[in-house]
Motif scaffolding. Structure first.
Motif, mmCIF file in Angstrom:
data_model
loop_
_atom_site.group_PDB
_atom_site.id
_atom_site.type_symbol
_atom_site.label_atom_id
_atom_site.label_comp_id
_atom_site.label_asym_id
_atom_site.label_seq_id
_atom_site.Cartn_x
_atom_site.Cartn_y
_atom_site.Cartn_z
ATOM 1 N N GLY A 88 0.808 -1.210 0.000
ATOM 2 C CA GLY A 88 0.000 0.000 0.000
ATOM 3 C C GLY A 88 0.841 1.260 0.000
ATOM 4 N N SER A 89 0.219 2.331 -0.431
ATOM 5 C CA SER A 89 0.833 3.653 -0.338
ATOM 6 C C SER A 89 -0.277 4.647 -0.027
ATOM 7 C CB SER A 89 1.562 4.031 -1.624
ATOM 8 O OG SER A 89 0.648 4.129 -2.690
ATOM 9 N N ILE A 90 0.111 5.754 0.531
ATOM 10 C CA ILE A 90 -0.863 6.762 0.934
ATOM 11 C C ILE A 90 -0.928 7.850 -0.123
ATOM 12 C CG2 ILE A 90 -1.424 8.525 2.663
ATOM 13 C CD1 ILE A 90 0.083 6.726 4.707
ATOM 14 N N ASP A 91 -2.143 8.211 -0.487
ATOM 15 C CA ASP A 91 -2.358 9.383 -1.335
ATOM 16 C C ASP A 91 -2.326 10.572 -0.371
ATOM 17 O OD1 ASP A 91 -3.407 11.541 -2.744
ATOM 18 O OD2 ASP A 91 -4.880 10.320 -3.814
ATOM 19 N N TRP A 92 -1.132 11.135 -0.190
ATOM 20 C CA TRP A 92 -0.940 12.171 0.827
ATOM 21 C C TRP A 92 -1.784 13.402 0.550
ATOM 22 C CZ3 TRP A 92 0.975 10.806 5.246
ATOM 23 C CH2 TRP A 92 1.888 9.752 5.322
ATOM 24 N N LYS A 93 -1.925 13.756 -0.715
ATOM 25 C CA LYS A 93 -2.716 14.943 -1.046
ATOM 26 C C LYS A 93 -4.165 14.753 -0.579
ATOM 27 C CE LYS A 93 -3.901 18.043 -4.821
ATOM 28 N NZ LYS A 93 -3.751 18.356 -6.227
ATOM 29 N N LYS A 94 -4.708 13.595 -0.826
ATOM 30 C CA LYS A 94 -6.078 13.288 -0.392
ATOM 31 C C LYS A 94 -6.157 13.227 1.139
ATOM 32 C CE LYS A 94 -9.693 9.880 -1.359
ATOM 33 N NZ LYS A 94 -9.987 8.626 -2.080
ATOM 34 N N ALA A 95 -5.161 12.618 1.756
ATOM 35 C CA ALA A 95 -5.157 12.486 3.217
ATOM 36 C C ALA A 95 -5.092 13.848 3.901
ATOM 37 C CB ALA A 95 -3.988 11.610 3.664
ATOM 38 N N MET A 96 -4.392 14.802 3.285
ATOM 39 C CA MET A 96 -4.277 16.135 3.885
ATOM 40 C C MET A 96 -5.624 16.861 3.935
ATOM 41 S SD MET A 96 -1.198 16.561 4.907
ATOM 42 C CE MET A 96 -1.342 14.849 5.322
ATOM 43 N N GLY A 97 -6.603 16.390 3.208
ATOM 44 C CA GLY A 97 -7.921 17.012 3.223
ATOM 45 C C GLY A 97 -8.867 16.452 4.271
ATOM 46 N N LEU A 98 -8.404 15.489 5.059
ATOM 47 C CA LEU A 98 -9.265 14.881 6.075
ATOM 48 C C LEU A 98 -9.421 15.784 7.292
ATOM 49 C CD1 LEU A 98 -7.874 11.222 5.976
ATOM 50 C CD2 LEU A 98 -9.917 12.130 4.842
ATOM 51 N N SER A 99 -10.537 15.604 7.978
ATOM 52 C CA SER A 99 -10.799 16.329 9.226
ATOM 53 C C SER A 99 -10.472 15.422 10.398
ATOM 54 C CB SER A 99 -12.272 16.732 9.311
ATOM 55 O OG SER A 99 -12.583 17.616 8.279
ATOM 56 N N ALA A 100 -9.928 16.006 11.435
ATOM 57 C CA ALA A 100 -9.586 15.246 12.638
ATOM 58 C C ALA A 100 -9.217 16.239 13.731
ATOM 59 C CB ALA A 100 -8.416 14.303 12.353
ATOM 60 N N PRO A 101 -9.063 15.756 14.953
ATOM 61 C CA PRO A 101 -8.585 16.641 16.019
ATOM 62 C C PRO A 101 -7.202 17.202 15.660
ATOM 63 C CG PRO A 101 -9.447 14.599 16.936
ATOM 64 C CD PRO A 101 -9.392 14.417 15.454
ATOM 65 N N THR A 102 -6.902 18.373 16.149
ATOM 66 C CA THR A 102 -5.653 19.066 15.813
ATOM 67 C C THR A 102 -4.423 18.204 16.035
ATOM 68 O OG1 THR A 102 -6.656 21.192 16.328
ATOM 69 C CG2 THR A 102 -4.258 21.111 16.321
ATOM 70 N N ARG A 103 -4.344 17.524 17.161
ATOM 71 C CA ARG A 103 -3.165 16.698 17.449
ATOM 72 C C ARG A 103 -2.980 15.611 16.399
ATOM 73 N NH1 ARG A 103 -3.472 15.774 23.996
ATOM 74 N NH2 ARG A 103 -2.996 17.922 24.568
ATOM 75 N N ALA A 104 -4.068 14.967 15.999
ATOM 76 C CA ALA A 104 -3.975 13.915 14.982
ATOM 77 C C ALA A 104 -3.554 14.496 13.637
ATOM 78 C CB ALA A 104 -5.314 13.178 14.857
ATOM 79 N N LEU A 105 -4.069 15.671 13.312
ATOM 80 C CA LEU A 105 -3.683 16.317 12.054
ATOM 81 C C LEU A 105 -2.206 16.710 12.053
ATOM 82 C CD1 LEU A 105 -6.788 18.551 11.307
ATOM 83 C CD2 LEU A 105 -6.031 16.518 10.048
ATOM 84 N N LEU A 106 -1.687 17.157 13.197
ATOM 85 C CA LEU A 106 -0.268 17.495 13.279
ATOM 86 C C LEU A 106 0.599 16.265 13.023
ATOM 87 C CD1 LEU A 106 -0.251 19.950 16.327
ATOM 88 C CD2 LEU A 106 0.191 20.523 13.932
ATOM 89 N N ILE A 107 0.203 15.130 13.563
ATOM 90 C CA ILE A 107 0.941 13.883 13.323
ATOM 91 C C ILE A 107 0.848 13.493 11.850
ATOM 92 C CG2 ILE A 107 0.990 11.395 13.805
ATOM 93 C CD1 ILE A 107 2.228 13.068 16.062
ATOM 94 N N LEU A 108 -0.343 13.607 11.255
ATOM 95 C CA LEU A 108 -0.518 13.279 9.840
ATOM 96 C C LEU A 108 0.348 14.182 8.966
ATOM 97 C CD1 LEU A 108 -2.027 11.600 7.683
ATOM 98 C CD2 LEU A 108 -3.783 13.392 7.696
#
Length: 159
Positions: A88-108
């Motif tokens: 597998g590989s991550i579509d980082w551009k798509k992943a950057m558009g996800l919503s989540a708590p701030t801490r989780a987004l900072l890790i992403l």
């Protein structure tokens, strides 16, 4: 939908797509577990140190791999290595558009930057809790190439 993870995520959301196969109709067979996603991403990152560190960061953080919306950002390529051999590989551009708590987004965002060989803003550490800071610092150590000699001492959050 282009991959089993995308199809499974759509199915988990109750969506139907014409490209779904008979196997996709069987939820037990179609929905990858968090462990399946982790294994596929680890296989896909193998041999590329920045990607290996990014995947290890996300896996040790423990928030993203179980989310259907994140799983929809995982592309796979079955390398005909048999069951469980997906890479597998991550579509980082798509992943950057996800919503989540701030801490989780900072890790992403940190994982995305590490995978791309880009700098990680140290100011992000101020937005993280104890556990998130530890996993990010562990990733920095691995990325430095000194993971065999450097370790973060385990301390109590209240010390």
């Amino acid at each position: 939908m282009s991959c089993r993870y995308c199809r499974a995520a759509a199915q988990a959301r109750g969506e139907k797509n014409d490209s779904m196969t008979a196997d996709d109709e069987n939820p037990a067979a179609a929905v990858p577990t968090e462990a399946d996603v982790t294994r596929a991403l680890v296989r896909g990152a193998a041999g590329h140190a920045p990607s290996e560190v990014a995947i290890a960061l996300l896996a040790s953080h423990g928030y993203w791999f179980g989310r259907a919306d994140f799983v929809a950002c995982v592309r796979d390529s079955d390398d005909s290595g048999g069951p469980g051999a997906a890479r597998g590989s991550i579509d980082w551009k798509k992943a950057m558009g996800l919503s989540a708590p701030t801490r989780a987004l900072l890790i992403l965002h940190a994982a995305a930057n590490l995978a791309a060989g880009q700098p990680v803003q140290l100011s992000w550490l101020s937005g993280l809790g104890f556990d998130e800071t530890r996993v990010l610092l562990d990733a920095f150590i691995k990325m430095s190439g000194h993971g065999d000699r450097l370790r973060i001492a385990s301390v109590s959050e209240h010390d």
